[in-house]
Design an enzyme around this catalytic site. Structure first.
Site, short mmCIF file in Angstrom:
data_model
loop_
_atom_site.label_atom_id
_atom_site.label_comp_id
_atom_site.label_asym_id
_atom_site.label_seq_id
_atom_site.Cartn_x
_atom_site.Cartn_y
_atom_site.Cartn_z
N ARG A 54 0.86 -1.18 0.00
CA ARG A 54 0.00 0.00 0.00
C ARG A 54 0.91 1.24 0.00
NH1 ARG A 54 2.20 2.09 3.70
NH2 ARG A 54 0.59 3.66 3.72
N ALA A 56 0.84 5.03 -2.33
CA ALA A 56 0.73 5.25 -3.78
C ALA A 56 1.97 4.78 -4.57
CB ALA A 56 0.40 6.71 -4.06
N ARG A 97 -7.56 -0.83 -6.95
CA ARG A 97 -7.86 0.33 -6.07
C ARG A 97 -7.95 1.57 -6.95
NH1 ARG A 97 -4.40 1.15 -0.73
NH2 ARG A 97 -6.29 2.21 -0.06
N GLN A 204 -2.54 2.81 9.88
CA GLN A 204 -1.22 2.84 9.23
C GLN A 204 -0.22 3.67 10.04
OE1 GLN A 204 -4.13 3.25 7.67
NE2 GLN A 204 -4.08 2.62 5.53
N ASP A 245 -1.98 10.51 -2.53
CA ASP A 245 -2.27 9.45 -3.50
C ASP A 245 -2.50 10.00 -4.90
OD1 ASP A 245 -3.00 8.26 -0.78
OD2 ASP A 245 -2.80 6.56 -2.15
N ASN A 255 -5.52 12.40 -0.14
CA ASN A 255 -4.68 11.58 0.75
C ASN A 255 -5.58 10.86 1.75
OD1 ASN A 255 -2.04 10.65 1.51
ND2 ASN A 255 -2.23 11.85 3.38
N LYS A 256 -4.98 10.05 2.56
CA LYS A 256 -5.71 9.21 3.52
C LYS A 256 -6.76 10.00 4.27
CE LYS A 256 -5.46 5.72 4.05
NZ LYS A 256 -6.42 4.84 3.34
O1 MRU Z 1 -4.66 3.19 2.04
P1 MRU Z 1 -3.18 3.41 1.98
O2 MRU Z 1 -2.46 2.88 3.16
O3 MRU Z 1 -2.60 2.90 0.68
O4 MRU Z 1 -3.02 4.98 1.99
C1 MRU Z 1 -1.73 5.54 1.88
C2 MRU Z 1 -1.71 7.01 1.97
O5 MRU Z 1 -2.72 7.66 2.10
C3 MRU Z 1 -0.37 7.67 1.83
O6 MRU Z 1 -0.34 8.87 2.55
C4 MRU Z 1 -0.12 8.00 0.35
O7 MRU Z 1 -0.31 6.86 -0.44
C5 MRU Z 1 1.24 8.52 0.13
S1 MRU Z 1 2.41 7.23 0.26
C6 MRU Z 1 3.97 7.80 0.03
#
Ligand code: MRU
Length: 354
Positions: A54, A56, A97, A204, A245, A255-256
């Site tokens: 996981r 991006a 995804r 995370q 992302d 982003n998350k």
């Molecule tokens: O659902 P995830 O764990 O894939 O979400 C990840 C994020 O939101 C990160 O902040 C984003 O991908 C940047 S990763 C360098």
């Protein structure tokens, strides 16, 4: 601590060796370090969906290698059939995804290889695909270092730096995006504290960020997501750095889930809010954040806390996995080429025109 010393403190999220793709199963971290060889495209698809891999940039690299795995049964077919299968397999992996643009970006780049030259046979096209996946992988490592170099000077001695989710080494194949400036500043002896939001629902921040930064010797403190306002109000946060992302052409940031709340808080408390964003995460086709698809994940991630059920069976639940932070809340985008500031539409285009 040099960048390569940092990477030695952690197991690699993605490995390609002897035509085999191995992923670190991030759902089991930090308690168990388990690697899984990916045998089929279905397994890679499921690993991306379940967040075994996981973040991006890591999703992009895993998909590129995953496409090589998917194409192995077609070696020996005619070049035309191989290319048709390549399109089908890329479309399939791309459906795992929706939000991280790196997934489609890496798969499109892999597919372009087929049209670059006339291949005599499918074996040589397969080998060219592997080389492209390896190039995407190596470039990701360099992008992380670039963001680290440009973002490092934002971190001053004594600062408290808040981050959300995991935009770390585990989310990439290098130093991470949001964490790259932290690793380099730490390596250069700058004393600072990181506060990691736990990041409900999948934690995370608690499971990955708190672990990976501590492994590298960075002073990291875990907080629950609802503590961020208090930490800011009491003067403990001087800077926010998150990952992303997908960044739209106008600088809106996906982003998350929870990132928007952090950005609003940072704006209220006049704390700089930066987003680390490699070139591979910018989507010039999305004009603004409203054009970025937001993944909705299964209700069980919210009704349960890890394996323990906390909400009744018939509770109505929403689980959007990402949110959009409008560009006006973003102090700057830390890219591998430098820090881009508003007006983002103009400045991003200028930087990436070529
Ligand atoms: O659902 P995830 O764990 O894939 O979400 C990840 C994020 O939101 C990160 O902040 C984003 O991908 C940047 S990763 C360098």
């Amino acid at each position: 601590m040099t960048p390569s010393d940092v990477l030695k403190t952690l197991p690699a999220a993605i490995r390609w060796q002897d035509d085999k793709l191995t992923l670190l199963d991030q759902t089991r971290l930090p308690h168990e370090i388990v690697f899984e060889v990916q045998e089929t495209p279905e397994q890679v698809w499921q690993s991306i969906l379940e967040l075994k891999v996981r973040g991006a940039p890591a999703i992009g690299v895993a998909a590129a290698y995953g496409l090589c795995v998917a194409m192995q049964p077609f070696i020996g077919a005619g070049v035309g059939d191989f290319v048709d299968a390549l399109a089908d397999q890329a479309a399939y992996l791309n459906s795992s995804r929706p939000t991280a643009v790196n997934l489609g970006w890496a798969l499109r780049r892999m597919q372009r290889v087929a049209g670059e030259e006339d291949f005599d046979n499918s074996q040589s096209l397969y080998e060219r695909l592997v080389a492209e996946a390896q190039a995407i992988h190596q470039e990701d490592i360099a992008l992380c270092e670039g963001m680290g170099r440009h973002g490092e000077s934002l971190i001053k001695p004594g600062m408290g730096v808040l981050t959300h989710c995991n935009a770390g080494a585990l989310a990439t194949t290098g130093l991470g995006t949001a964490t790259a400036p932290m690793y380099l500043a730490h390596g250069n002896g700058v004393p600072f504290k990181v506060f990691a939001d736990e990041t409900r629902p999948l934690l995370q921040g608690a499971r990955l960020t708190a672990w990976e930064l501590a492994e590298a010797g960075i002073d990291v403190t875990l907080i629950t997501d609802n503590m961020a306002a208090h930490m800011m109000a009491t003067g403990q946060i001087d800077l926010v750095i998150t990952g992303t992302d997908r960044v739209a052409a106008n600088g809106d940031v996906a982003n998350k889930i929870g990132t928007l709340g952090v950005a609003v808080l940072a704006n209220y408390f006049k704390i700089p809010f930066y987003v680390a964003c490699p070139a591979s995460t910018i989507d010039f086709e999305a004009m603004d954040g409203s054009q970025i698809p937001i993944e909705e994940r299964e209700a069980k991630e919210v009704s349960h806390f890890s394996t323990a059920q906390v909400a009744l069976d018939n509770t109505q639940i929403r689980n959007p996995a990402f949110d959009i932070t409008p560009n006006k809340l973003v102090s700057g985008l830390i890219t591998e080429q430098g820090i881009v500031r508003a007006p983002y539409l103009e400045n991003l285009q200028k930087q990436y025109q070529s």
